[in-house]
Structures are given as C-alpha cells and as structure tokens.
Design a protein around this motif. Structure first.
Motif, PDB file in Angstrom:
ATOM      1  N   GLN A 183       0.787  -1.271  -0.028  1.00 42.09           N
ATOM      2  CA  GLN A 183      -0.125  -0.032  -0.094  1.00 42.09           C
ATOM      3  C   GLN A 183       0.901   1.265   0.002  1.00 42.09           C
ATOM      4  N   ASN A 184       0.631   2.157  -1.006  1.00 41.14           N
ATOM      5  CA  ASN A 184       1.235   3.448  -1.111  1.00 41.14           C
ATOM      6  C   ASN A 184       2.720   3.398  -0.804  1.00 41.14           C
ATOM      7  N   ALA A 185       3.277   2.515  -1.569  1.00 46.48           N
ATOM      8  CA  ALA A 185       4.898   2.344  -1.586  1.00 46.48           C
ATOM      9  C   ALA A 185       5.385   2.148  -3.123  1.00 46.48           C
ATOM     10  N   GLU A 186       4.736   3.183  -4.134  1.00 48.72           N
ATOM     11  CA  GLU A 186       5.322   3.047  -5.787  1.00 48.72           C
ATOM     12  C   GLU A 186       6.690   3.386  -5.784  1.00 48.72           C
ATOM     13  N   GLN A 187       7.349   4.398  -5.268  1.00 48.22           N
ATOM     14  CA  GLN A 187       8.630   4.720  -5.217  1.00 48.22           C
ATOM     15  C   GLN A 187       9.751   4.103  -4.639  1.00 48.22           C
ATOM     16  N   PRO A 188      10.649   3.678  -5.419  1.00 47.65           N
ATOM     17  CA  PRO A 188      11.785   2.802  -4.830  1.00 47.65           C
ATOM     18  C   PRO A 188      12.251   3.358  -3.605  1.00 47.65           C
ATOM     19  N   GLY A 189      12.432   2.607  -2.655  1.00 43.88           N
ATOM     20  CA  GLY A 189      12.933   3.173  -1.210  1.00 43.88           C
ATOM     21  C   GLY A 189      12.181   3.816  -0.291  1.00 43.88           C
ATOM     22  N   THR A 190      10.923   3.514  -0.679  1.00 47.30           N
ATOM     23  CA  THR A 190       9.967   4.334   0.307  1.00 47.30           C
ATOM     24  C   THR A 190       9.875   3.422   1.741  1.00 47.30           C
ATOM     25  N   SER A 191       9.715   4.158   2.829  1.00 54.06           N
ATOM     26  CA  SER A 191      10.008   3.561   4.065  1.00 54.06           C
ATOM     27  C   SER A 191       8.469   3.216   4.329  1.00 54.06           C
ATOM     28  N   VAL A 192       8.308   1.672   4.715  1.00 52.95           N
ATOM     29  CA  VAL A 192       7.012   1.307   5.192  1.00 52.95           C
ATOM     30  C   VAL A 192       6.856   0.441   6.280  1.00 52.95           C
ATOM     31  N   ASP A 193       5.649   0.342   6.709  1.00 55.29           N
ATOM     32  CA  ASP A 193       5.434  -0.569   7.919  1.00 55.29           C
ATOM     33  C   ASP A 193       5.515  -1.959   7.453  1.00 55.29           C
TER      34      ASP A 193
END
Length: 399
Positions: A31-41
């Motif tokens: 969810q909501n992490a299309e850009q490479p390197g996005t910080s996620v839970d």
C-alpha cells in the motif's frame, strides 16, 4: 494512506526471529509504496505491526528492515544515532598500529545498504540500495559531523546498484583526486591505500585477522601470495620472518603499490621479494611444470559468483586453484585458502577443498577456520552476513 506491506500467512516467522530481508514472494499486498526506497510498516497477514523497512518493487529482494520500532523514520537523527552506535562497537583505533577499519557493515550494523570504511583521516562510503540512496544527503552530513574527515569519498560503483534501479557513482566530496592515496596502519603494518582506484573501498579490511595468522606461520618460509593485490599478506609474511615472498596479481598498479608497501615496512631485510604480473591460474600451472615448491601459499581470489546459476562453475574454479596450490606445497607446508563469495557456504567450500586434496593425493590438517575480521560482524539472525570463509591447513601426504 499509510505506506505498508502486508505479508502472506506464515511469512512473518523469519522477521520475528530478526532477519532483515523480505522477498517479493512473501508479500501479499503493498500500500502506498510505489517509489523505490519508500519507508513502510511491515505487517503480518492480520495487520499486526512487525517492523519498519524500506521497499523497492524493482527486485526480488523487496524490502530491508531498518528498525523494529513503530513510527521510526530513516532520517538524519536516526542515521547519526546508528552510525555512532556502530562506531562505539568497534575496537579503538591506535595511531601507528591500527588506523583503518569498517565503521558500518550494512545489515550487520542495522543500516542495510550502507557501508562506511575509515583509513586514517580518509572516509569512504558506499550506498548500495534505493532506500539508502533516498537519504544520501543526510548520510553525508552525518559522516561530516562525526568524523570531520580530511577526505570524504563515495565509492558506490558496485554493479549490485543496477538491481536497485540505480546508476553506479564515484565522487570526492571533501578533498581532491591527488589526495586519494593515504597510508594507514593495520596491526602495525604501514599500508598505502588508493581509495579512488582501489578494489572495494581501497583495501580488503575483512582479512585483518587472517593476515595476523599468516604472519605467525611465515618464519623461514618461502611464500607464494596469489591474488596479492597491494600485498597485505605479503607484508605480513615478511614481518613474520619469511625468507622469500612471491606475489602474483594481474594489476600493475596494485603491484606498484605493493612495492611501496614493502619499502615502507622495514625489518627482515634479508627477505627476498618477487612480484609477478600474471593470470594466477596460468602462472600456477607454469610453476607446477617447473617443479617449484613453497612452504606457505595464500590463495585469496576475488568473488567468483554472484548468481546461484553459476555456483558449480565457481566451485570448479576454487577446486582448480586449491589443487594447484597443494601440488606446489612442500610436505608439511601451509595453505591459507579463502572464498569471499557469499553464495558459497562454509560447508560447500570445505567440500571443494577436500575434493582438491583427494585429486592431489594428499590430505590437509585444518589448523584454523578463518573468517572476516570483527569489524565485519556476523549476526546470528542474519547468516548472510557471513561471507568470508577461510581454511588454514598443513599438507600431509597419504600413506
């Protein structure tokens, strides 16, 4: 919408046990992490929080965990705290004895994708992943703050970056090209390091303990150092009392630095030096045809394999080298042999060396199992952090 990845049922076990990698096949939904390197839970299939990671949809290794604390951001304050903690875990540097080490060892220091090496007042860093690339400016500021380096250099010129969708990069941020070489100390050896053109970040820091071991076995020995690079093992053998050291490498610049290293480490002036620019495989066969013999052989080849499809080919290469080495050793001679290929396990490497000993018609008494130095730590929860395997053994003939 919160950025998160939801794992498939049962895929949370390794994460709970401390492993920092998440492969794409373990992920149910992003969810909501299309850009490479996005910080996620990172959440289990029930939506329960497990960790904080950065995500990259471009490769099979999709996410790398950087924190187990909910809400933790990969920001400058976090980076400074983690790098200071990594530095505090390293043995103290002592001018004139030990002035180079690895400060940050990627996942093993809980900063996946970041490597930082120190050579006296030179600092060299590598960024290998999109998650760390997104915070490059913050990393640079933190390194300046903590170390105040005379020279600060980026050596992110590793092919692995292409798997992350990144270009290779080399840049001097503080200092100039004519300052790229420096003299740093390892176990009292004065070694010239070329941080701009040298292998890795300039030197093979991970072999510090192995060089100490080779030094302890070198007294009176005729030594052959294969894939010598700038001569760390060669200088260690000289210091240990070797009577002759032959160093073999394909790189003329590396051998030129080796000659300088030999001169700037006085003592044992009766030790003869021979530097040979050659393909190691071909040169070893030439030595065998000539009937040459040695008391101590160091076999430290470069990484042979980075893809599982090529493991068999790499094993054949390791076997050929070790077979030739055993044929060139005198009875009772010492072989120090290594693999830095992460895809070659310790057990597999030992089996390959055993196969070489069988073909050579000799046996090898293993005196020491060797590995990377303590500034390249192994995490029990992350066995992939063990990549350097070594055996130091004595040749004994079968009766």
């Amino acid at each position: 919408m919160k950025s998160q990845i939801i794992l498939k049922p049962g895929k949370e076990k390794a994460i709970k046990l401390g492993h920092p990698w998440i492969f794409s096949g373990a992920i149910h939904r992003v969810q909501n992490a299309e850009q490479p390197g996005t910080s996620v839970d990172v959440c289990d299939h029930k939506g329960q929080f497990l960790a904080r990671a950065y995500y990259n949809p471009k490769g099979s290794l999709a996410a790398r965990i950087f924190s187990r604390q909910a809400g933790q951001e990969l920001d400058q304050a976090f980076l400074e705290r983690q790098i200071r903690a990594a530095l505090a875990r390293r043995p103290a540097l002592r001018p004139g004895f030990q002035t180079m080490h690895r400060v940050v060892a990627s996942e093993a220091d809980f900063l996946p994708g970041l490597i930082v090496d120190q050579y006296a007042d030179h600092l060299v860093f590598q960024i290998l992943t999109a998650g760390m690339e997104n915070h490059r400016d913050a990393i640079i500021e933190v390194l300046k703050t903590i170390f105040s380096p005379k020279v600060l250099m980026e050596r992110s010129d590793e092919a692995i970056r292409t798997k992350e969708g990144l270009h290779e990069r080399k840049e001097i941020l503080i200092g100039s090209h004519d300052q790229a070489r420096t003299v740093a100390y390892e176990n009292g050896m004065a070694l010239t390091v070329d941080t701009w053109e040298g292998h890795k970040t300039g030197f093979y820091l991970d072999q510090r303990l192995a060089r100490q071991m080779v030094e302890s076995y070198a007294r009176g020995a005729e030594v052959l150092n294969c894939f010598s690079y700038t001569g760390g093992f060669s200088i260690a053998a000289k210091r240990g009392g070797a009577r002759r050291v032959t160093s073999v490498d394909e790189s003329r610049p590396a051998l030129e630095i080796l000659e300088g290293n030999w001169r700037q480490n006085p003592g044992n002036e009766d030790c003869q030096m021979e530097n040979v620019r050659a393909d190691v495989f071909a040169y070893l066969r030439q030595l065998r045809e000539q009937g040459a013999r040695f008391d101590l052989i160091v076999m430290d080849p470069p990484k042979f394999v980075s893809d599982r499809a090529h493991i068999d080919r790499a094993c054949r290469g390791y076997k050929d080298l070790n077979l030739l080495a055993m044929q060139l050793l005198r009875e009772g001679g010492i072989l120090a042999t290594f693999s830095c290929s992460g895809l070659i396990s310790r057990d597999l490497f030992q089996k390959v060396v055993f196969g070489a000993s069988v073909d050579a018609g000799v046996d090898l008494q293993i005196l020491h199992q060797l590995s990377q130095a303590d500034d390249h730590p192994l995490l029990l929860s992350f066995p992939e952090s063990l990549y350097l395997k070594g055996l130091l053994g004595r040749k004994v003939s079968l009766s």
